[in-house]
Design a protein around this motif. Structure first.
Motif, PDB file in Angstrom:
ATOM      1  N   VAL A 152       5.498   8.351  -7.953  1.00  0.00           N
ATOM      2  CA  VAL A 152       4.061   8.432  -8.249  1.00  0.00           C
ATOM      3  C   VAL A 152       3.225   8.583  -6.980  1.00  0.00           C
ATOM      4  CG1 VAL A 152       4.258   7.096 -10.376  1.00  0.00           C
ATOM      5  CG2 VAL A 152       3.820   5.905  -8.215  1.00  0.00           C
ATOM      6  N   HIS A 153       3.863   8.659  -5.831  1.00  0.00           N
ATOM      7  CA  HIS A 153       3.114   8.832  -4.587  1.00  0.00           C
ATOM      8  C   HIS A 153       2.532  10.257  -4.496  1.00  0.00           C
ATOM      9  CE1 HIS A 153       4.796   5.275  -2.143  1.00  0.00           C
ATOM     10  NE2 HIS A 153       5.101   5.086  -3.414  1.00  0.00           N
ATOM     11  N   LYS A 154       1.434  10.379  -3.783  1.00  0.00           N
ATOM     12  CA  LYS A 154       0.785  11.680  -3.608  1.00  0.00           C
ATOM     13  C   LYS A 154       1.575  12.524  -2.615  1.00  0.00           C
ATOM     14  CE  LYS A 154      -3.923   9.901  -4.385  1.00  0.00           C
ATOM     15  NZ  LYS A 154      -5.266   9.730  -3.755  1.00  0.00           N
ATOM     16  N   SER A 155       2.248  13.543  -3.129  1.00  0.00           N
ATOM     17  CA  SER A 155       3.089  14.367  -2.247  1.00  0.00           C
ATOM     18  C   SER A 155       2.259  15.105  -1.209  1.00  0.00           C
ATOM     19  CB  SER A 155       3.902  15.362  -3.080  1.00  0.00           C
ATOM     20  OG  SER A 155       3.046  16.202  -3.839  1.00  0.00           O
ATOM     21  N   ASN A 156       1.020  15.440  -1.562  1.00  0.00           N
ATOM     22  CA  ASN A 156       0.180  16.182  -0.620  1.00  0.00           C
ATOM     23  C   ASN A 156      -0.301  15.315   0.547  1.00  0.00           C
ATOM     24  OD1 ASN A 156      -1.462  14.834  -2.668  1.00  0.00           O
ATOM     25  ND2 ASN A 156      -3.229  15.822  -1.701  1.00  0.00           N
ATOM     26  N   THR A 174       5.221   8.765 -16.976  1.00  0.00           N
ATOM     27  CA  THR A 174       5.801   8.332 -15.712  1.00  0.00           C
ATOM     28  C   THR A 174       5.888   6.816 -15.658  1.00  0.00           C
ATOM     29  OG1 THR A 174       4.838  10.244 -14.583  1.00  0.00           O
ATOM     30  CG2 THR A 174       5.557   8.419 -13.194  1.00  0.00           C
ATOM     31  N   LEU A 175       6.963   6.313 -15.084  1.00  0.00           N
ATOM     32  CA  LEU A 175       7.086   4.883 -14.822  1.00  0.00           C
ATOM     33  C   LEU A 175       6.474   4.631 -13.452  1.00  0.00           C
ATOM     34  CD1 LEU A 175       8.153   2.120 -15.717  1.00  0.00           C
ATOM     35  CD2 LEU A 175      10.350   2.716 -14.690  1.00  0.00           C
ATOM     36  N   GLY A 176       5.271   4.096 -13.444  1.00  0.00           N
ATOM     37  CA  GLY A 176       4.517   3.959 -12.195  1.00  0.00           C
ATOM     38  C   GLY A 176       4.417   2.530 -11.730  1.00  0.00           C
ATOM     39  N   ASN A 234      15.619   3.911  -7.192  1.00  0.00           N
ATOM     40  CA  ASN A 234      14.403   4.638  -7.548  1.00  0.00           C
ATOM     41  C   ASN A 234      13.873   5.432  -6.355  1.00  0.00           C
ATOM     42  OD1 ASN A 234      13.425   3.582 -10.430  1.00  0.00           O
ATOM     43  ND2 ASN A 234      14.390   1.898  -9.307  1.00  0.00           N
ATOM     44  N   SER A 235      13.573   6.708  -6.605  1.00  0.00           N
ATOM     45  CA  SER A 235      13.063   7.611  -5.566  1.00  0.00           C
ATOM     46  C   SER A 235      13.994   7.674  -4.360  1.00  0.00           C
ATOM     47  CB  SER A 235      11.643   7.201  -5.130  1.00  0.00           C
ATOM     48  OG  SER A 235      10.730   7.383  -6.192  1.00  0.00           O
ATOM     49  N   ILE A 254       0.861  -1.187   0.000  1.00  0.00           N
ATOM     50  CA  ILE A 254       0.000   0.000   0.000  1.00  0.00           C
ATOM     51  C   ILE A 254       0.894   1.233   0.000  1.00  0.00           C
ATOM     52  CG2 ILE A 254      -1.864   1.226   1.193  1.00  0.00           C
ATOM     53  CD1 ILE A 254      -2.571  -1.627   0.233  1.00  0.00           C
ATOM     54  N   ILE A 255       0.657   2.148  -0.942  1.00  0.00           N
ATOM     55  CA  ILE A 255       1.518   3.324  -1.050  1.00  0.00           C
ATOM     56  C   ILE A 255       0.856   4.545  -0.401  1.00  0.00           C
ATOM     57  CG2 ILE A 255       2.538   2.428  -3.167  1.00  0.00           C
ATOM     58  CD1 ILE A 255       1.054   4.706  -4.675  1.00  0.00           C
TER      59      ILE A 255
END
Length: 398
Positions: free
Chosen positions: A145-149, A319-321, A223-224, A100-101
């Protein structure tokens, strides 16, 4: 496809070799447990012909967000999870962690609750086992691709506690967010593997947290994660590995306040790197470099698999998601790209993560051993693919 369930007596014959079981030419499985020939001598066993196969510990995928039409972020119906587990078993995976991201707090908790509801009612003979849940985020500083907010900037015990639910076994986080070490220590004391990921930490911050917290694992290496200027782990062009090597070989060349945490990870040979060997997330040149540094002991294959819908949506935005490459294909890639031989590639699909993840080790995964449950992948050396898996009393053959 051949699926047989609840088989109490199995005998594997004609295989080339069995990893961990030297000088063995037959393997007996009684009531799902690998048994010595002496103990099995008086019983009648169903024979499984494993001609041309290497018998390996079952693949473990510690980071799997979904597959095809199943998406663990979207509360999939239980039938879709059943189908996913079968497909994984047929591709060599005997155990995995639904992942879960980063998202809204309530949505993450809802997803955990949903997966736990499935775990309580699911059947062992459906396919690959669920080891436990992997929470990738919400305490992150580099987003992908995670929601920064939705990312939380303060990693404290108070902020962490709402996410510590039953069956959470891996927590990916940016370690620089824990200023005191209290949150990381809490996770470790509760046998939750803390994995470095989605981190914008500098080399100095990385070194400090790795040593202070005793961190030993990283999620989707390269990555990231904050890197160094001039180095790239993706694409077909040169990765410019020389600049990376020069800093690793000469500490004085490192700018500790500018260069990133990937240097800290590479310099510590005891840190296990989960890595996506698809040639997209990490190119061949960098994969080989990482393998040479970490060896088969700390080079851990994973897929970061996502649903087809999400992958295509991310791709449409450039984007590579997440991944679309199976563990089976990742193993084959290591061999075809001449990074290692097939036996070592098979080891990379199970043993490294087992050595870090308590629940995997406690349940006997990542090894073939008398008295342990059978979690076995059969690799067909003629066809260069998975012939099937044996999970306890159940066989799943292509």
């Amino acid at each position: 496809m051949e699926i047989k369930t609840r088989l109490s007596k199995l005998k594997l014959i004609n295989f080339i070799k069995a990893i961990d079981l030297e000088k063995i030419n037959e393997i007996y499985i009684s009531n799902g447990i690998i048994t010595s020939k002496e103990q099995a001598a008086k019983d009648d066993f169903m024979v499984v012909d494993c001609k041309d196969c290497i018998i390996a510990p079952g693949f473990i995928d510690p980071q799997l967000n979904g597959l095809e039409d199943c998406d663990f972020w979207q509360l999939p119906d239980f039938k879709k999870i059943d189908d996913l587990r079968l497909k994984l078993a047929l591709s060599g995976v005997t155990a995995f962690c639904p992942t879960i991201i980063t998202s809204e707090k309530e949505k993450i908790i809802q997803s955990i609750t949903h997966i736990n509801s499935y775990i309580k009612q699911c059947k062992d003979y459906t396919g690959a086992k669920i080891l436990g849940i992997h929470l990738e985020g919400i305490f992150i500083t580099k987003y992908g691709v995670h929601k920064s907010n939705c990312a939380q900037k303060e990693l404290t015990l108070k902020n962490l506690e709402p996410f510590i639910k039953e069956n959470v076994v891996i927590f990916t986080l940016a370690p620089e967010l824990d200023k005191t070490g209290e949150a990381v220590e809490f996770l470790q004391k509760n046998n939750i593997l803390v994995s470095i990921g989605h981190s914008n930490a500098t080399y100095k911050e990385g070194n400090n947290r790795i040593k202070k917290f005793g961190l030993s694992c990283v999620t989707h290496m390269f990555n990231s994660l904050r890197g160094i200027e001039g180095f790239s782990h993706r694409g077909n062009s040169s990765a410019n590995l020389e600049i990376l090597k020069s800093k690793l070989n000469n500490e004085s060349m490192i700018n500790s306040d500018k260069d990133g945490i990937i240097l800290s990870i590479l310099k510590d040979k005891n840190i296990c790197c989960m890595v996506i060997a698809d040639g997209l997330h990490v190119n061949k040149e960098v994969l080989e470099f990482l393998y040479r540094i970490k060896g088969k002991e700390n080079f851990s294959l994973t897929t970061d698999m996502v649903s087809t819908e999400f992958f295509n949506l991310a791709k449409s935005h450039g984007t590579l998601g997440g991944g679309q490459t199976t563990m089976e294909k990742c193993v084959l890639n290591l061999v075809q790209w001449e990074i290692c031989n097939i036996e070592d590639a098979l080891i990379c699909a199970s043993k490294p993560i087992t050595n870090k993840l308590r629940i995997a080790k406690d349940t006997g995964l990542g090894q073939l051993s008398f008295g342990k449950e059978a979690n076995i992948t059969l690799w067909d050396t003629k066809k260069n693919r998975v012939k099937g898996t044996i999970i306890g009393e159940n066989i799943f053959f292509n």
